[in-house]
Each structure stands twice: as C-alpha cells, then as structure tokens.
Write a protein that holds these residues in place. Structure first.
Motif, PDB file in Angstrom:
ATOM      1  N   ARG A 122       3.359  96.601  61.211  1.00  0.00           N
ATOM      2  CA  ARG A 122       3.309  95.278  61.828  1.00  0.00           C
ATOM      3  C   ARG A 122       3.510  95.445  63.324  1.00  0.00           C
ATOM      4  O   ARG A 122       4.600  95.790  63.778  1.00  0.00           O
ATOM      5  N   TYR A 123       2.469  95.181  64.082  1.00  0.00           N
ATOM      6  CA  TYR A 123       2.481  95.482  65.519  1.00  0.00           C
ATOM      7  C   TYR A 123       3.405  94.531  66.280  1.00  0.00           C
ATOM      8  O   TYR A 123       4.303  94.960  66.990  1.00  0.00           O
ATOM      9  N   PHE A 124       3.180  93.242  66.141  1.00  0.00           N
ATOM     10  CA  PHE A 124       4.049  92.247  66.785  1.00  0.00           C
ATOM     11  C   PHE A 124       5.177  91.887  65.807  1.00  0.00           C
ATOM     12  O   PHE A 124       4.936  91.300  64.758  1.00  0.00           O
ATOM     13  N   ILE A 125       6.394  92.254  66.148  1.00  0.00           N
ATOM     14  CA  ILE A 125       7.539  91.990  65.284  1.00  0.00           C
ATOM     15  C   ILE A 125       8.068  90.587  65.580  1.00  0.00           C
ATOM     16  O   ILE A 125       8.442  90.284  66.719  1.00  0.00           O
ATOM     17  N   PRO A 126       8.086  89.684  64.578  1.00  0.00           N
ATOM     18  CA  PRO A 126       8.507  88.305  64.841  1.00  0.00           C
ATOM     19  C   PRO A 126       9.994  88.195  65.134  1.00  0.00           C
ATOM     20  O   PRO A 126      10.814  88.913  64.563  1.00  0.00           O
ATOM     21  N   ARG A 127      10.308  87.281  66.049  1.00  0.00           N
ATOM     22  CA  ARG A 127      11.697  86.977  66.394  1.00  0.00           C
ATOM     23  C   ARG A 127      11.837  85.463  66.471  1.00  0.00           C
ATOM     24  O   ARG A 127      11.021  84.790  67.093  1.00  0.00           O
ATOM     25  N   ILE A 128      12.871  84.943  65.826  1.00  0.00           N
ATOM     26  CA  ILE A 128      13.105  83.495  65.852  1.00  0.00           C
ATOM     27  C   ILE A 128      14.129  83.176  66.929  1.00  0.00           C
ATOM     28  O   ILE A 128      15.230  83.729  66.946  1.00  0.00           O
ATOM     29  N   GLN A 129      13.744  82.302  67.818  1.00  0.00           N
ATOM     30  CA  GLN A 129      14.621  81.872  68.903  1.00  0.00           C
ATOM     31  C   GLN A 129      15.127  80.468  68.588  1.00  0.00           C
ATOM     32  O   GLN A 129      14.381  79.494  68.680  1.00  0.00           O
ATOM     33  N   ARG A 130      16.373  80.389  68.201  1.00  0.00           N
ATOM     34  CA  ARG A 130      16.980  79.102  67.854  1.00  0.00           C
ATOM     35  C   ARG A 130      18.355  79.031  68.507  1.00  0.00           C
ATOM     36  O   ARG A 130      19.163  79.960  68.386  1.00  0.00           O
ATOM     37  N   THR A 131      18.610  77.931  69.179  1.00  0.00           N
ATOM     38  CA  THR A 131      19.890  77.782  69.867  1.00  0.00           C
ATOM     39  C   THR A 131      20.794  76.748  69.213  1.00  0.00           C
ATOM     40  O   THR A 131      21.977  76.681  69.528  1.00  0.00           O
ATOM     41  N   GLY A 132      20.237  75.945  68.311  1.00  0.00           N
ATOM     42  CA  GLY A 132      21.026  74.914  67.662  1.00  0.00           C
ATOM     43  C   GLY A 132      20.912  75.000  66.157  1.00  0.00           C
ATOM     44  O   GLY A 132      20.520  76.028  65.602  1.00  0.00           O
ATOM     45  N   PRO A 133      21.256  73.921  65.444  1.00  0.00           N
ATOM     46  CA  PRO A 133      21.170  73.895  63.983  1.00  0.00           C
ATOM     47  C   PRO A 133      19.718  73.897  63.511  1.00  0.00           C
ATOM     48  O   PRO A 133      18.794  73.705  64.294  1.00  0.00           O
ATOM     49  N   TRP A 134      19.529  74.094  62.204  1.00  0.00           N
ATOM     50  CA  TRP A 134      18.182  74.168  61.640  1.00  0.00           C
ATOM     51  C   TRP A 134      17.355  72.910  61.910  1.00  0.00           C
ATOM     52  O   TRP A 134      16.131  72.978  61.987  1.00  0.00           O
ATOM     53  N   GLU A 135      18.018  71.779  62.030  1.00  0.00           N
ATOM     54  CA  GLU A 135      17.292  70.527  62.220  1.00  0.00           C
ATOM     55  C   GLU A 135      16.627  70.442  63.594  1.00  0.00           C
ATOM     56  O   GLU A 135      15.754  69.605  63.813  1.00  0.00           O
ATOM     57  N   GLU A 136      17.039  71.293  64.507  1.00  0.00           N
ATOM     58  CA  GLU A 136      16.468  71.285  65.851  1.00  0.00           C
ATOM     59  C   GLU A 136      15.325  72.294  65.956  1.00  0.00           C
ATOM     60  O   GLU A 136      15.228  73.229  65.150  1.00  0.00           O
ATOM     61  N   PRO A 137      14.432  72.106  66.941  1.00  0.00           N
ATOM     62  CA  PRO A 137      13.263  72.991  67.055  1.00  0.00           C
ATOM     63  C   PRO A 137      13.661  74.440  67.304  1.00  0.00           C
ATOM     64  O   PRO A 137      14.710  74.744  67.884  1.00  0.00           O
ATOM     65  N   ALA A 138      12.790  75.331  66.859  1.00  0.00           N
ATOM     66  CA  ALA A 138      12.937  76.762  67.110  1.00  0.00           C
ATOM     67  C   ALA A 138      11.567  77.335  67.442  1.00  0.00           C
ATOM     68  O   ALA A 138      10.535  76.757  67.109  1.00  0.00           O
ATOM     69  N   VAL A 139      11.564  78.466  68.093  1.00  0.00           N
ATOM     70  CA  VAL A 139      10.323  79.126  68.489  1.00  0.00           C
ATOM     71  C   VAL A 139      10.280  80.522  67.866  1.00  0.00           C
ATOM     72  O   VAL A 139      11.272  81.255  67.911  1.00  0.00           O
TER      73      VAL A 139
END
Length: 272
Positions: free
Chosen positions: A203-220
């Motif tokens: 897998r060339y691009f390794i996914p990373r989740i960027q979240r600063t708040g709780p699950w109910e808030e947006p993440a990238v």
C-alpha cells in the motif's frame, strides 16, 4: 487530414478541467490525433471508478486559449469514470480510438491504484473496449496533491504520454492488457529509461486519520509514504519509480481473478 479522419482521442483526468497537467497532455496528444478534452468540472481525486448517484451530469461546453491554441472543452459534473461515459456516449460523434487519463498531479503505484480517479477513468474506458492510458507525475511534496500548481513541469510526463499513445494507436494493446499505467518520476527527463513493471503488493499511500475532537466532529483522512526498498519487488512499479528513478509502465488487465490453479484449489477445498 480532417478532424474526423484523424485518430480520435478522449482526454480526461481527476484533477479537474483547470489542471495544468491536463493541458500539457492535450498539447502533446494534439500531434497524434483530434483531442476531445472532457474532464471533471471539479477536483475529484481519489474517486476510483466510482459512479455516485449524487453527480449531476451537467456538461458545460466552452472554448479556452491554451498555448496559443483555442480548444473546445467540456466540463462534466461527475467522477472521471462518469466523464468517460458522457464523453463516449454523448460528446464524441464516434467512439474514440484511445482514452488518456492524466497527466495526474501525483503518482499512482502499488495497491493504492484502485483508489485513483486517474486509473478509474482508464478502467472505465477499458471496460467499454477502448484502449487506455493512465499517466501520473510523481509529487515532490505529497501535501500539495490537490493544488493546480503552475510551477510544476509536466513536459517530461507529456513526452511519455505521447510516446505510449502513439504506440497504442499504431499497434493496439497485447492480449490481456486493457490499459497502461504510467508513473513518471518528478525529476525525469525525456531521456530517462522506462521499464515494464508489475503492481507492487504494497500500500503506497498509508492512510492517517486526523481528528482533534470526538467522533461526532469532522475528521480528515490523509496519507503518507512508508516504504523501503526491501519491501517491494525490484520489478514492481513502486521500486522502479521510488528507488530506481525510472519511468514505470504497468500493463493492467480488467480480469482481477487470482492467477491460482482454480481446478486444483477447488478439488482441495471440496475434499475438506
């Protein structure tokens, strides 16, 4: 030779109608045939071969001055795969002899290939029986992949686009090859050697989740690179592009069936 008698080429991408890579390809391909520029209205990177029902399918026709030449262009509200459908079934007066997707701003090697909208467009064309190329230029900075950078030099990638487009128009594709995936190093020149490669099982691009708040808030979900030479085969697209710094040309087939001995496997499983 009139426009109707020249080879008919459908050109698309996943970076959108304003991408400099699209126009570099258009100029290079115009020496080979009549080019229909039909691209997504918006930036839709990472859309694979998706056909979401939320796409509006609107086609906006306009004329743009690119490199001293006026081009009729079509901006379509949809993914790259949908753009190919609209291009073949609505926009072009006859089926294209070749579909070219790119030049993408960002490479597409390894197991991340099915995520790529660039490859997705070529897969859609191949499923319609049309030879296709998916061409991508390696990023120097992965964080800039959504930008339309005017300072990126697409000329070498355009050279290889025209090189393989001419070959496919002249000779077609071999049996069990439905499209060619081409990845060009960012520091390549027209003299850089090219190599036929296979997809790396990595897998060339390794996914990373960027979240600063709780699950109910947006993440990238973003991506990063994490691969070493010993993790990928020397004849793979990842090794060729990243470590050998050569142009990778990967023949792809729509047949995703595993190359296993099916009768032997069936017999073994039925004996359990």
């Amino acid at each position: 030779m009139s426009a109707a008698t020249r080879p008919q080429i459908l050109l698309t991408n996943d970076d959108g109608i304003q991408s400099p890579g699209l126009w570099a390809a258009a100029q290079a391909l115009s020496a080979l045939g009549y080019v229909y520029v039909t691209a997504p209205r918006d930036q839709v990177s990472g859309s694979g071969r998706s056909v979401p029902p939320t796409s509006d399918g609107r086609i906006l026709s306009q004329r743009l001055q690119i490199g001293g030449q006026e081009w009729p262009v079509y901006a379509v509200g949809g993914t790259p795969a949908q753009v190919v459908m609209h291009g073949v079934m609505e926009i072009m007066p006859q089926p294209p002899d070749l579909v070219v997707s790119g030049i993408n701003y960002g490479e597409n090697p390894g197991l991340s290939v099915t995520v790529s909208g660039t490859v997705g467009a070529a897969l859609e064309a191949a499923s319609m029986g049309i030879p296709a190329l998916a061409v991508s230029l390696e990023l120097e900075d992965i964080s800039t992949y959504l930008e339309h950078r005017d300072d990126v030099d697409f000329s070498t990638a355009a050279h290889f686009t025209a090189l393989f487009a001419a070959r496919v128009l002249r000779e077609g594709l071999p049996p069990d090859v439905d499209l060619l995936k081409i990845d060009v190093p960012h520091n390549a020149t027209p003299q850089t050697p090219w190599r036929l490669t296979r997809l790396a099982r990595h897998r060339y691009f390794i996914p990373r989740i960027q979240r600063t708040g709780p699950w109910e808030e947006p993440a990238v979900i973003s991506g990063g690179l994490d691969v070493t030479p010993d993790q990928v085969a020397p004849d793979s697209d990842v090794h060729t592009l990243m470590f050998d710094r050569l142009v990778s040309v990967t023949p792809l087939s729509l047949d995703m069936t595993s190359r296993v001995d099916l009768p032997a496997l069936e017999q073994r499983w039925k004996q359990d």
